[in-house]
Write a protein that holds these residues in place. Structure first.
Motif, PDB file in Angstrom:
ATOM      1  N   LYS A  60      39.100  40.441  42.235  1.00  0.00           N
ATOM      2  CA  LYS A  60      39.009  41.455  41.184  1.00  0.00           C
ATOM      3  C   LYS A  60      38.797  41.074  39.634  1.00  0.00           C
ATOM      4  O   LYS A  60      38.149  41.917  38.897  1.00  0.00           O
ATOM      5  CB  LYS A  60      40.673  41.763  41.336  1.00  0.00           C
ATOM      6  CG  LYS A  60      41.114  43.137  40.457  1.00  0.00           C
ATOM      7  CD  LYS A  60      41.110  44.311  41.421  1.00  0.00           C
ATOM      8  CE  LYS A  60      41.255  45.689  40.835  1.00  0.00           C
ATOM      9  NZ  LYS A  60      40.730  46.865  41.217  1.00  0.00           N
ATOM     10  N   LEU A  61      39.077  40.085  39.241  1.00  0.00           N
ATOM     11  CA  LEU A  61      38.730  39.592  38.184  1.00  0.00           C
ATOM     12  C   LEU A  61      37.248  39.614  37.844  1.00  0.00           C
ATOM     13  O   LEU A  61      36.534  40.055  36.961  1.00  0.00           O
ATOM     14  CB  LEU A  61      39.126  38.067  37.752  1.00  0.00           C
ATOM     15  CG  LEU A  61      38.710  37.644  36.507  1.00  0.00           C
ATOM     16  CD1 LEU A  61      39.263  38.241  35.495  1.00  0.00           C
ATOM     17  CD2 LEU A  61      38.897  35.818  36.426  1.00  0.00           C
ATOM     18  N   ASN A  62      36.136  39.130  38.985  1.00  0.00           N
ATOM     19  CA  ASN A  62      34.892  39.231  39.049  1.00  0.00           C
ATOM     20  C   ASN A  62      34.306  40.856  38.804  1.00  0.00           C
ATOM     21  O   ASN A  62      33.412  41.130  38.059  1.00  0.00           O
ATOM     22  CB  ASN A  62      34.150  38.651  40.354  1.00  0.00           C
ATOM     23  CG  ASN A  62      34.580  37.353  40.208  1.00  0.00           C
ATOM     24  OD1 ASN A  62      35.040  36.563  39.101  1.00  0.00           O
ATOM     25  ND2 ASN A  62      34.318  36.680  41.504  1.00  0.00           N
ATOM     26  N   ASP A  63      34.866  41.584  39.673  1.00  0.00           N
ATOM     27  CA  ASP A  63      34.870  43.026  39.601  1.00  0.00           C
ATOM     28  C   ASP A  63      34.934  43.487  38.359  1.00  0.00           C
ATOM     29  O   ASP A  63      34.060  44.390  37.641  1.00  0.00           O
ATOM     30  CB  ASP A  63      35.594  43.753  40.609  1.00  0.00           C
ATOM     31  CG  ASP A  63      35.235  43.524  42.041  1.00  0.00           C
ATOM     32  OD1 ASP A  63      34.255  42.967  42.368  1.00  0.00           O
ATOM     33  OD2 ASP A  63      36.011  43.971  42.960  1.00  0.00           O
ATOM     34  N   ASN A  64      36.238  43.420  37.627  1.00  0.00           N
ATOM     35  CA  ASN A  64      36.359  43.849  36.332  1.00  0.00           C
ATOM     36  C   ASN A  64      35.275  43.346  35.240  1.00  0.00           C
ATOM     37  O   ASN A  64      34.911  44.101  34.302  1.00  0.00           O
ATOM     38  CB  ASN A  64      38.026  43.649  36.057  1.00  0.00           C
ATOM     39  CG  ASN A  64      38.803  44.484  36.792  1.00  0.00           C
ATOM     40  OD1 ASN A  64      38.473  45.628  37.539  1.00  0.00           O
ATOM     41  ND2 ASN A  64      40.213  44.174  36.810  1.00  0.00           N
ATOM     42  N   VAL A  65      35.228  42.172  35.250  1.00  0.00           N
ATOM     43  CA  VAL A  65      34.229  41.440  34.339  1.00  0.00           C
ATOM     44  C   VAL A  65      32.881  42.333  34.460  1.00  0.00           C
ATOM     45  O   VAL A  65      32.164  42.437  33.506  1.00  0.00           O
ATOM     46  CB  VAL A  65      34.229  39.998  34.414  1.00  0.00           C
ATOM     47  CG1 VAL A  65      33.077  39.461  33.588  1.00  0.00           C
ATOM     48  CG2 VAL A  65      35.646  39.375  33.989  1.00  0.00           C
ATOM     49  N   LYS A  66      32.317  42.417  35.838  1.00  0.00           N
ATOM     50  CA  LYS A  66      31.085  42.881  35.768  1.00  0.00           C
ATOM     51  C   LYS A  66      30.969  44.275  35.328  1.00  0.00           C
ATOM     52  O   LYS A  66      30.097  44.698  34.692  1.00  0.00           O
ATOM     53  CB  LYS A  66      30.899  42.650  37.545  1.00  0.00           C
ATOM     54  CG  LYS A  66      29.592  43.740  38.058  1.00  0.00           C
ATOM     55  CD  LYS A  66      28.498  42.866  38.037  1.00  0.00           C
ATOM     56  CE  LYS A  66      27.291  43.337  38.735  1.00  0.00           C
ATOM     57  NZ  LYS A  66      26.745  44.827  38.223  1.00  0.00           N
ATOM     58  N   ALA A  67      32.232  44.893  35.801  1.00  0.00           N
ATOM     59  CA  ALA A  67      32.081  46.622  35.442  1.00  0.00           C
ATOM     60  C   ALA A  67      32.009  46.709  33.791  1.00  0.00           C
ATOM     61  O   ALA A  67      31.358  47.414  33.279  1.00  0.00           O
ATOM     62  CB  ALA A  67      33.226  47.023  35.886  1.00  0.00           C
TER      63      ALA A  67
END
Ligand code: GTP
Ligand code: MG
Length: 197
Positions: free
Chosen positions: A151-158
């Motif tokens: 989720k962290l990776n997704d949020n940072v990517k977004a």
């Protein structure tokens, strides 16, 4: 960098009352409740230095902490939380804008972003505005203990995807958790580098 001493020096509720100082400053900004004051306490290893609260709107002033007798770490009120009254929000906004735009010795602003949630318009707009005004800044994603790695990776990517719509280059970015006590060394080393004392 090792923080050997951290002491409260002054707090003002109007920018023009902030004393001028000869030291360089680093300040933390972000939405109310994102964890600015908690991060200051974590970095300085002093849980009582900055006042924290689970209710947004805790920090109401520009607060200067003198670090190692050589630079200031500055805590600011947060922006944009609906639970904070409109009058209070407008007051905070003026304080923040005055400080960011007029403080000559502000060396770098760390913009704190809640790592648990997708990109928020208010954060993206705030950052784009820093660019418009030529204010040097870096980003710290907070509360990483509260989110899974994916989720962290997704949020940072977004978040970075949103930034790349307006920026050619991404700013320096850090991850932190005041609970799990992660990110301190990277942030302090970077501060050491940019202050170049
Ligand atoms: P204002 O002064 O109101 O703008 O808020 P702030 O950004 O200074 O936030 P503060 O440090 O007061 O923290 C807000 C809440 O988030 C508190 O309940 C903290 O305990 C919590 N918090 C801060 N950092 C972390 C973190 O890394 N992990 C977790 N799980 N909670 C955190
Ligand atoms: Mg605070």
């Amino acid at each position: 960098m090792i923080i050997k001493s951290a002491e409260f020096k002054f707090a003002t509720d109007e920018f023009k009352k902030s004393p001028r100082t000869e030291y360089k400053e680093i300040a933390f900004i972000g939405r109310s409740n994102v964890g600015k004051s908690s991060l200051i306490n974590f970095l300085t290893n002093n849980s009582k230095l900055a006042k924290t609260s689970s209710n947004p709107g805790k920090t109401k002033q520009i607060i200067h902490f003198l670090i190692n007798n050589s630079w200031y770490l500055v805590d600011l009120p947060g922006y944009g939380f609906a639970k904070v009254s409109k009058t209070q929000r407008e007051k905070f906004q003026k304080l923040i804008n005055d400080y960011i735009l007029k403080r000559d010795n502000l060396h770098c602003l760390f913009v704190l972003i809640d790592s648990r949630i997708p990109p928020q318009k208010i954060d993206i707009e705030f950052i784009n505005n820093l660019g418009f005004n030529g204010i040097p800044f870096s980003i710290i994603f907070t509360k990483t203990d509260k989110v899974s790695q994916s989720k962290l990776n997704d949020n940072v990517k977004a978040f970075t995807d949103e930034l790349l719509e307006n920026w050619e280059e991404l700013p320096k970015m850090f991850m932190s958790s005041a609970i799990k006590k992660t990110g301190k060394e990277e942030i302090l080393n970077y501060i050491d580098e940019i202050l170049n004392l």
